[in-house]
Design a protein around this motif. Structure first.
Motif, PDB file in Angstrom:
ATOM      1  N   ALA A 109       0.811  -1.223   0.000  1.00  0.00           N
ATOM      2  CA  ALA A 109       0.000   0.000   0.000  1.00  0.00           C
ATOM      3  C   ALA A 109       0.839   1.266   0.000  1.00  0.00           C
ATOM      4  O   ALA A 109       0.363   2.326  -0.431  1.00  0.00           O
ATOM      5  CB  ALA A 109      -0.934   0.007   1.207  1.00  0.00           C
ATOM      6  N   LEU A 112       1.033   4.073  -2.793  1.00  0.00           N
ATOM      7  CA  LEU A 112      -0.113   4.954  -3.032  1.00  0.00           C
ATOM      8  C   LEU A 112       0.173   6.396  -2.604  1.00  0.00           C
ATOM      9  O   LEU A 112      -0.480   7.322  -3.084  1.00  0.00           O
ATOM     10  CB  LEU A 112      -1.340   4.429  -2.282  1.00  0.00           C
ATOM     11  N   ASP A 132      -4.541  -8.200 -11.205  1.00  0.00           N
ATOM     12  CA  ASP A 132      -4.830  -7.140 -10.243  1.00  0.00           C
ATOM     13  C   ASP A 132      -3.586  -6.350  -9.882  1.00  0.00           C
ATOM     14  O   ASP A 132      -3.611  -5.106  -9.848  1.00  0.00           O
ATOM     15  CB  ASP A 132      -5.452  -7.732  -8.976  1.00  0.00           C
ATOM     16  N   LEU A 133      -2.481  -7.051  -9.583  1.00  0.00           N
ATOM     17  CA  LEU A 133      -1.257  -6.345  -9.203  1.00  0.00           C
ATOM     18  C   LEU A 133      -0.719  -5.534 -10.370  1.00  0.00           C
ATOM     19  O   LEU A 133      -0.248  -4.398 -10.196  1.00  0.00           O
ATOM     20  CB  LEU A 133      -0.206  -7.330  -8.699  1.00  0.00           C
ATOM     21  N   GLU A 135      -2.460  -4.160 -12.754  1.00  0.00           N
ATOM     22  CA  GLU A 135      -3.303  -2.980 -12.913  1.00  0.00           C
ATOM     23  C   GLU A 135      -3.000  -1.936 -11.841  1.00  0.00           C
ATOM     24  O   GLU A 135      -3.035  -0.721 -12.105  1.00  0.00           O
ATOM     25  CB  GLU A 135      -4.779  -3.382 -12.870  1.00  0.00           C
ATOM     26  N   PHE A 136      -2.701  -2.402 -10.629  1.00  0.00           N
ATOM     27  CA  PHE A 136      -2.340  -1.487  -9.550  1.00  0.00           C
ATOM     28  C   PHE A 136      -1.134  -0.639  -9.942  1.00  0.00           C
ATOM     29  O   PHE A 136      -1.150   0.599  -9.838  1.00  0.00           O
ATOM     30  CB  PHE A 136      -2.052  -2.283  -8.283  1.00  0.00           C
ATOM     31  N   TYR A 137      -0.072  -1.281 -10.427  1.00  0.00           N
ATOM     32  CA  TYR A 137       1.132  -0.534 -10.783  1.00  0.00           C
ATOM     33  C   TYR A 137       0.910   0.318 -12.037  1.00  0.00           C
ATOM     34  O   TYR A 137       1.515   1.395 -12.177  1.00  0.00           O
ATOM     35  CB  TYR A 137       2.310  -1.482 -10.947  1.00  0.00           C
ATOM     36  N   ARG A 139      -1.858   1.863 -12.701  1.00  0.00           N
ATOM     37  CA  ARG A 139      -2.586   3.028 -12.220  1.00  0.00           C
ATOM     38  C   ARG A 139      -1.648   4.033 -11.546  1.00  0.00           C
ATOM     39  O   ARG A 139      -1.891   5.240 -11.579  1.00  0.00           O
ATOM     40  CB  ARG A 139      -3.657   2.595 -11.214  1.00  0.00           C
TER      41      ARG A 139
END
Length: 370
Positions: A109, A112, A132-133, A135-137, A139
C-alpha cells in the motif's frame, strides 16, 4: 535504533528511506523472506556509506535509523487489509518529515502515497504479477519506478514502469558451508500449493529417499493445504519438523543432500534456493518463474520440466560439487551484489526525476502560439 530525525547525508552517500512491509520484525526470527532481504540490504547500504532510515513494524536489529509503525509486528493478522493500510499511513507521515534523496518501498500500500512527495520512489515488486497487481502498478504510472527481482517477473508485465532488475540476495557469509552431506532431502517454505510440498514428498519417495519438511503453517489456507495434501503423505520417510528459525534453517540447509523445490507457480525469485546453495547444497526444482535464472542446471542443481523427472535429479544431485554452489551465490547473489545493483537504480531514478523537474513546464507558463 534511534529516534526519528531528518536523514543526514554522509560525504558521497545517498539519503535513503527504506520502507519494509509490516508483517514481521527486522530481521525476522523465522519466516519472512522480504523482511530478511530488506534487513540485509539496509545493513549493506549503511556499511557502504549511505544514510538510511528504515521504517518497519516491531523490533529491529539494524545499524540504520529506525522508525516503527507498530510496537509489535502484526504477524497474526496477515491477510487482513488494515495493518497494511495503517502501516502505509504511518510511513507516509514519517517520510513527510525526512529529507531524503530517494524512498525505497517494499510494501504493497505504501506506493499509493508516492505522488505526494518530492523525493522519487523506487518500489521493489516482490510478488508474482497477476492481473490485479499489474493494474495497480499501471494506475500508479510515473509516480513510482519499479524494480523487478528477476527477469522472469519483469517479462511477465513488460509494459510497467520498470527501472531495472536486481536479484534478491543473502549475506552468504552468514550461511554455513558444508561439503559433506547427509542422506536425506529437505523441503523448506510455506505450506501452499504453489510451493509443492506434496510433490516433494512424492519425488523423494519415488527416489527411495527420506525427506524432512520445515515450513510456515499459520494461516487458514496453509492449514487446509497441509491437512488435505501433506499430512496424508507423512510417514517414516517423510517428516514434518515444524517451522525453522534462522539457526535451524541454516542447520537443515547445510546438512541436506539437496533442497527439493517443486514450485507450481511463476515464482518471482525463490530466496530459499540461494540460501541452500550458499550452504553448498544443490537445488532440484522445476522450470517455473525465476528458477532457471537462479539455479545453474547441472552445476548448482537441476531444473526439470515435470515432476516425474525429479527422482532422477535427486539421485544425480549427490554428484554435484558443493563448492560450485557456494561460489555461485557469492558471485551473483551475495548482499554486496544486490546493494551495488540498487545503488545503480537509485542514482538512475534520482537523475531521471531531476531531469523531469528541469524540463517540466510551469503551470503558470503561457501557452505557446500554434
Amino acid at each position: 535504533m534511534s529516534d526519528l530525525h531528518p536523514a543526514r547525508s554522509r560525504s558521497g552517500g545517498l539519503r535513503i528511506a527504506m520502507v519494509a512491509p509490516p508483517w514481521y520484525e527486522l530481521p525476522p526470527r523465522a519466516y519472512g523472506g522480504i523482511e530478511a532481504m530488506v534487513s540485509d540490504l539496509t545493513t549493506a547500504l549503511v556499511r557502504r556509506g549511505h544514510t538510511v532510515t528504515l521504517i518497519g513494524a516491531g523490533r529491529a536489529d539494524t545499524p540504520a535509523d529506525y522508525v516503527a509503525t507498530y510496537p509489535e509486528a502484526p504477524s497474526s493478522r496477515i491477510g487482513e487489509p488494515l495493518p497494511e493500510v495503517v502501516h502505509a499511513a504511518a510511513a507516509a507521515a514519517t517520510l513527510a518529515s525526512l529529507d531524503v534523496d530517494i524512498v525505497h518501498d517494499h510494501s504493497l500500500a505504501g506506493p499509493l502515497t508516492a505522488a505526494s512527495r518530492t523525493a522519487p520512489t523506487l518500489v521493489t515488486v516482490h510478488g508474482a504479477i497477476d492481473d490485479d497487481l499489474g493494474e495497480f502498478y499501471r494506475r500508479l504510472g510515473g509516480a513510482v519506478s519499479l524494480a523487478a527481482i528477476s527477469g522472469s517477473q519483469r517479462g511477465s508485465a513488460s509494459d510497467l514502469n520498470w527501472a531495472g532488475v536486481v536479484h534478491n540476495a543473502v549475506d552468504a557469509a552468514s550461511f554455513p558451508y558444508r561439503a559433506d552431506k547427509e542422506d536425506w532431502l529437505l523441503w523448506l517454505g510455506r505450506f501452499s500449493p504453489d510451493k509443492g510440498a506434496h510433490l516433494a514428498i512424492d519425488a523423494a519417495r519415488a527416489a527411495g529417499r527420506r525427506i524432512l519438511l520445515a515450513g510456515k503453517l499459520t494461516e487458514p489456507s496453509e492449514h487446509d493445504y497441509f491437512s488435505r495434501f501433506v499430512r496424508p503423505r507423512l510417514g517414516a520417510d517423510a517428516e514434518y519438523v515444524g517451522e525453522a528459525d534462522a539457526a535451524r534453517k541454516r542447520d537443515l540447509l547445510s546438512r541436506a543432500r539437496c533442497l527439493l523445490f517443486p514450485i507450481q507457480w511463476e515464482e518471482p525469485f525463490g530466496l530459499v534456493m540461494i540460501e541452500a546453495m550458499a550452504c553448498g547444497t544443490p537445488v532440484v526444482t522445476l522450470r517455473r518463474g525465476a528458477a532457471p535464472e537462479v539455479v545453474v542446471d547441472g552445476v548448482t542443481g537441476f531444473v526439470r520440466t515435470s515432476p516425474d523427472e525429479l527422482p532422477d535429479a535427486v539421485e544425480r544431485a549427490g554428484d554435484l560439487d558443493p563448492r560450485a554452489c557456494r561460489a555461485h551465490v557469492e558471485r551473483h547473489f551475495d548482499v554486496s551484489v544486490m546493494a551495488e545493483g540498487y545503488e545503480r537504480l537509485y542514482r538512475q531514478v534520482i537523475a531521471g526525476a531531476a531531469l523531469r523537474d528541469r524540463t517540466a513546464v510551469p503551470a503558470s507558463a503561457p501557452a505557446l502560439a500554434g
